[in-house]
Write an enzyme that holds these catalytic residues in place. Structure first.
Site, PDB file in Angstrom:
ATOM      1  N   GLU A   1      27.266  19.400  38.990  1.00  0.00           N
ATOM      2  CA  GLU A   1      28.412  19.008  39.817  1.00  0.00           C
ATOM      3  C   GLU A   1      29.556  19.973  39.593  1.00  0.00           C
ATOM      4  O   GLU A   1      29.716  20.512  38.498  1.00  0.00           O
ATOM      5  CB  GLU A   1      28.966  17.656  39.381  1.00  0.00           C
ATOM      6  CG  GLU A   1      28.059  16.502  39.464  1.00  0.00           C
ATOM      7  CD  GLU A   1      28.697  15.273  38.809  1.00  0.00           C
ATOM      8  OE1 GLU A   1      28.116  14.204  38.980  1.00  0.00           O
ATOM      9  OE2 GLU A   1      29.739  15.387  38.135  1.00  0.00           O
TER      10      GLU A   1
ATOM     11  N   ARG B   1      34.901  18.999  17.287  1.00  0.00           N
ATOM     12  CA  ARG B   1      34.889  19.601  15.950  1.00  0.00           C
ATOM     13  C   ARG B   1      34.538  21.093  15.948  1.00  0.00           C
ATOM     14  O   ARG B   1      34.487  21.708  14.892  1.00  0.00           O
ATOM     15  CB  ARG B   1      33.884  18.856  15.061  1.00  0.00           C
ATOM     16  CG  ARG B   1      34.432  17.566  14.510  1.00  0.00           C
ATOM     17  CD  ARG B   1      35.509  17.860  13.486  1.00  0.00           C
ATOM     18  NE  ARG B   1      36.263  16.675  13.135  1.00  0.00           N
ATOM     19  CZ  ARG B   1      36.006  15.903  12.082  1.00  0.00           C
ATOM     20  NH1 ARG B   1      35.012  16.173  11.293  1.00  0.00           N
ATOM     21  NH2 ARG B   1      36.762  14.860  11.851  1.00  0.00           N
TER      22      ARG B   1
ATOM     23  N   HIS C   1      28.493  18.672  34.468  1.00  0.00           N
ATOM     24  CA  HIS C   1      29.673  18.954  35.291  1.00  0.00           C
ATOM     25  C   HIS C   1      30.588  19.912  34.518  1.00  0.00           C
ATOM     26  O   HIS C   1      31.488  19.464  33.816  1.00  0.00           O
ATOM     27  CB  HIS C   1      30.390  17.635  35.604  1.00  0.00           C
ATOM     28  CG  HIS C   1      31.482  17.747  36.606  1.00  0.00           C
ATOM     29  ND1 HIS C   1      31.856  16.702  37.424  1.00  0.00           N
ATOM     30  CD2 HIS C   1      32.307  18.772  36.943  1.00  0.00           C
ATOM     31  CE1 HIS C   1      32.853  17.082  38.207  1.00  0.00           C
ATOM     32  NE2 HIS C   1      33.150  18.328  37.921  1.00  0.00           N
TER      33      HIS C   1
ATOM     34  N   ARG D   1      33.587  21.889  33.970  1.00  0.00           N
ATOM     35  CA  ARG D   1      34.921  22.005  34.584  1.00  0.00           C
ATOM     36  C   ARG D   1      35.494  23.378  34.268  1.00  0.00           C
ATOM     37  O   ARG D   1      35.049  24.025  33.311  1.00  0.00           O
ATOM     38  CB  ARG D   1      35.817  20.872  34.085  1.00  0.00           C
ATOM     39  CG  ARG D   1      35.331  19.515  34.568  1.00  0.00           C
ATOM     40  CD  ARG D   1      36.209  18.354  34.152  1.00  0.00           C
ATOM     41  NE  ARG D   1      35.623  17.092  34.591  1.00  0.00           N
ATOM     42  CZ  ARG D   1      35.787  16.553  35.800  1.00  0.00           C
ATOM     43  NH1 ARG D   1      36.544  17.149  36.697  1.00  0.00           N
ATOM     44  NH2 ARG D   1      35.203  15.415  36.119  1.00  0.00           N
TER      45      ARG D   1
ATOM     46  N   GLY E   1      27.683   8.466  33.492  1.00  0.00           N
ATOM     47  CA  GLY E   1      27.978   9.078  32.200  1.00  0.00           C
ATOM     48  C   GLY E   1      28.760   8.160  31.286  1.00  0.00           C
ATOM     49  O   GLY E   1      28.222   7.561  30.351  1.00  0.00           O
ATOM     50  N   HIS E   2      30.035   8.007  31.582  1.00  0.00           N
ATOM     51  CA  HIS E   2      30.969   7.339  30.680  1.00  0.00           C
ATOM     52  C   HIS E   2      30.500   5.953  30.222  1.00  0.00           C
ATOM     53  O   HIS E   2      30.470   5.658  29.016  1.00  0.00           O
ATOM     54  CB  HIS E   2      32.342   7.248  31.364  1.00  0.00           C
ATOM     55  CG  HIS E   2      33.418   6.751  30.476  1.00  0.00           C
ATOM     56  ND1 HIS E   2      34.082   7.573  29.595  1.00  0.00           N
ATOM     57  CD2 HIS E   2      33.933   5.522  30.310  1.00  0.00           C
ATOM     58  CE1 HIS E   2      34.974   6.859  28.925  1.00  0.00           C
ATOM     59  NE2 HIS E   2      34.905   5.609  29.342  1.00  0.00           N
TER      60      HIS E   2
ATOM     61  N   HIS F   1      30.390   7.216  39.525  1.00  0.00           N
ATOM     62  CA  HIS F   1      31.722   7.104  38.917  1.00  0.00           C
ATOM     63  C   HIS F   1      32.015   5.661  38.558  1.00  0.00           C
ATOM     64  O   HIS F   1      32.004   4.787  39.413  1.00  0.00           O
ATOM     65  CB  HIS F   1      32.855   7.653  39.807  1.00  0.00           C
ATOM     66  CG  HIS F   1      33.865   8.387  38.971  1.00  0.00           C
ATOM     67  ND1 HIS F   1      34.773   7.736  38.176  1.00  0.00           N
ATOM     68  CD2 HIS F   1      34.062   9.705  38.750  1.00  0.00           C
ATOM     69  CE1 HIS F   1      35.493   8.636  37.527  1.00  0.00           C
ATOM     70  NE2 HIS F   1      35.071   9.830  37.834  1.00  0.00           N
ATOM     71  N   ASP F   2      32.233   5.461  37.276  1.00  0.00           N
ATOM     72  CA  ASP F   2      32.606   4.139  36.729  1.00  0.00           C
ATOM     73  C   ASP F   2      31.537   3.071  36.911  1.00  0.00           C
ATOM     74  O   ASP F   2      31.848   1.882  36.857  1.00  0.00           O
ATOM     75  CB  ASP F   2      33.936   3.655  37.333  1.00  0.00           C
ATOM     76  CG  ASP F   2      35.093   4.552  36.948  1.00  0.00           C
ATOM     77  OD1 ASP F   2      35.133   4.964  35.775  1.00  0.00           O
ATOM     78  OD2 ASP F   2      35.934   4.846  37.812  1.00  0.00           O
TER      79      ASP F   2
ATOM     80  N   HIS G   1      34.422  19.901  28.558  1.00  0.00           N
ATOM     81  CA  HIS G   1      33.239  19.063  28.314  1.00  0.00           C
ATOM     82  C   HIS G   1      32.033  20.013  28.203  1.00  0.00           C
ATOM     83  O   HIS G   1      31.841  20.628  27.179  1.00  0.00           O
ATOM     84  CB  HIS G   1      33.013  18.055  29.447  1.00  0.00           C
ATOM     85  CG  HIS G   1      34.225  17.255  29.846  1.00  0.00           C
ATOM     86  ND1 HIS G   1      34.503  16.893  31.131  1.00  0.00           N
ATOM     87  CD2 HIS G   1      35.217  16.737  29.090  1.00  0.00           C
ATOM     88  CE1 HIS G   1      35.621  16.188  31.171  1.00  0.00           C
ATOM     89  NE2 HIS G   1      36.078  16.086  29.955  1.00  0.00           N
TER      90      HIS G   1
HETATM   91  N1  PXP Z   1      29.848  11.717  39.950  1.00  0.00           N
HETATM   92  C1  PXP Z   1      30.814  12.646  39.876  1.00  0.00           C
HETATM   93  C2  PXP Z   1      31.030  13.535  41.053  1.00  0.00           C
HETATM   94  C3  PXP Z   1      31.600  12.785  38.715  1.00  0.00           C
HETATM   95  O1  PXP Z   1      32.564  13.712  38.670  1.00  0.00           O
HETATM   96  C4  PXP Z   1      31.341  11.943  37.621  1.00  0.00           C
HETATM   97  C5  PXP Z   1      32.135  12.106  36.366  1.00  0.00           C
HETATM   98  O2  PXP Z   1      31.967  13.388  35.842  1.00  0.00           O
HETATM   99  C6  PXP Z   1      30.312  10.997  37.742  1.00  0.00           C
HETATM  100  C7  PXP Z   1      29.590  10.897  38.915  1.00  0.00           C
HETATM  101  C8  PXP Z   1      29.979  10.054  36.626  1.00  0.00           C
HETATM  102  O3  PXP Z   1      31.044   9.202  36.396  1.00  0.00           O
HETATM  103  P1  PXP Z   1      31.081   8.304  35.085  1.00  0.00           P
HETATM  104  O4  PXP Z   1      31.210   9.236  33.923  1.00  0.00           O
HETATM  105  O5  PXP Z   1      32.290   7.442  35.270  1.00  0.00           O
HETATM  106  O6  PXP Z   1      29.796   7.518  35.036  1.00  0.00           O
END
Ligand code: PXP
Length: 234
Positions: free
Chosen positions: A72, A18, A43, A45, A210-211, A187-188, A50
């Site tokens: 990161e 927004r 992180h 980018r 995160g996600h 990740h995930d 983000h």
């Molecule tokens: N580690 C790294 C290097 C990532 O790039 C990310 C996503 O930004 C994560 C961990 C966290 O992943 P998720 O958002 O799927 O939990």
């Protein structure tokens, strides 16, 4: 105990939708810390869709005085000058191309050994712990040791998709420990797949999530969700 570092990129993504300051990243980050997170991950980018570089500068001291701050990203010139100024506790090096949706690739620590070694030296000279994001392959762990990484971060997307068995992660964790490196993972990961992962990993210093965590907090609220993750990690 394995530490929980919460990646707050998703909060920034929501805010950016927004163009105003809702949700307020600083308030949410402080709450995540108050609710018991052991660390915060950002992180930024290259396109800043983000977390923005300015967010890192604005929140660094607030985060650093309370919990571990992990930044990161791909070590571009801009990224490196930012982290050397901000001095987070840890920098996780990720081999992202400019336009990736999310980080699915790990470093080829053998092919990029000279590049990584130089970058890691710069981080270590500034007192910043380095972590290298890799797929769960023994050669990549050995390569990370060769470039003097302090830690590896194992990409868990393959585990979450059931494409890669836990055995590879266990083996890499043992090898990293043998080579005096710490072990992170991310990740995930979510509250469903984390438990089995944690119970099987012989050495695991930190998970970066995160996600899944932010998505689950839509139903449970942030405080309850963080409690759920913390109790799994215990
Ligand atoms: N580690 C790294 C290097 C990532 O790039 C990310 C996503 O930004 C994560 C961990 C966290 O992943 P998720 O958002 O799927 O939990």
């Amino acid at each position: 105990m394995t530490k929980l570092s919460v990646n707050v990129n998703k909060i920034a993504t929501l805010r950016n939708a927004r163009g105003n300051n809702i949700p307020n990243l600083e308030m949410v980050t402080k709450s995540i810390i108050d609710f018991g997170a052991d660390g915060i991950t950002m992180h930024p980018r290259p396109d800043e869709r983000h977390i923005k570089y300015q967010d890192v500068f604005d929140l660094a001291s607030i985060i650093k005085e309370k919990v571990e701050f992990n930044i990161e990203g791909f070590p571009s010139d801009r990224f490196m000058s930012m982290v050397l100024e901000v001095k987070p506790h840890q920098v996780t090096l990720v081999p992202d191309k400019e336009d990736v949706l999310t980080s699915l690739n790990g470093w080829d620590t053998i092919k990029h050994k000279i590049f990584l070694k130089d970058i890691i030296k710069d981080l270590q000279n500034s007192g910043i712990r380095s972590s290298v994001f890799i797929h769960p392959e023994i050669e990549m762990v050995e390569g990370a040791s060769f470039v003097n990484a302090d830690r590896i971060e194992l990409f868990t997307g393959l585990y979450a998709d059931s494409k890669n068995s836990i055995a590879n992660y266990v083996e890499c964790s043992k090898q990293a420990n043998l080579m005096s490196m710490g072990v992170n993972a991310g990740h995930d990961l979510d509250s469903e797949n984390l438990d089995f992962f944690i119970k099987n990993m012989p050495f695991l210093d930190e998970v970066s999530i995160g996600h899944g965590l932010i998505s689950e907090s839509l139903f449970l609220g942030l405080e309850n969700t963080i409690n759920v993750y913390k109790s799994i990690l215990q």
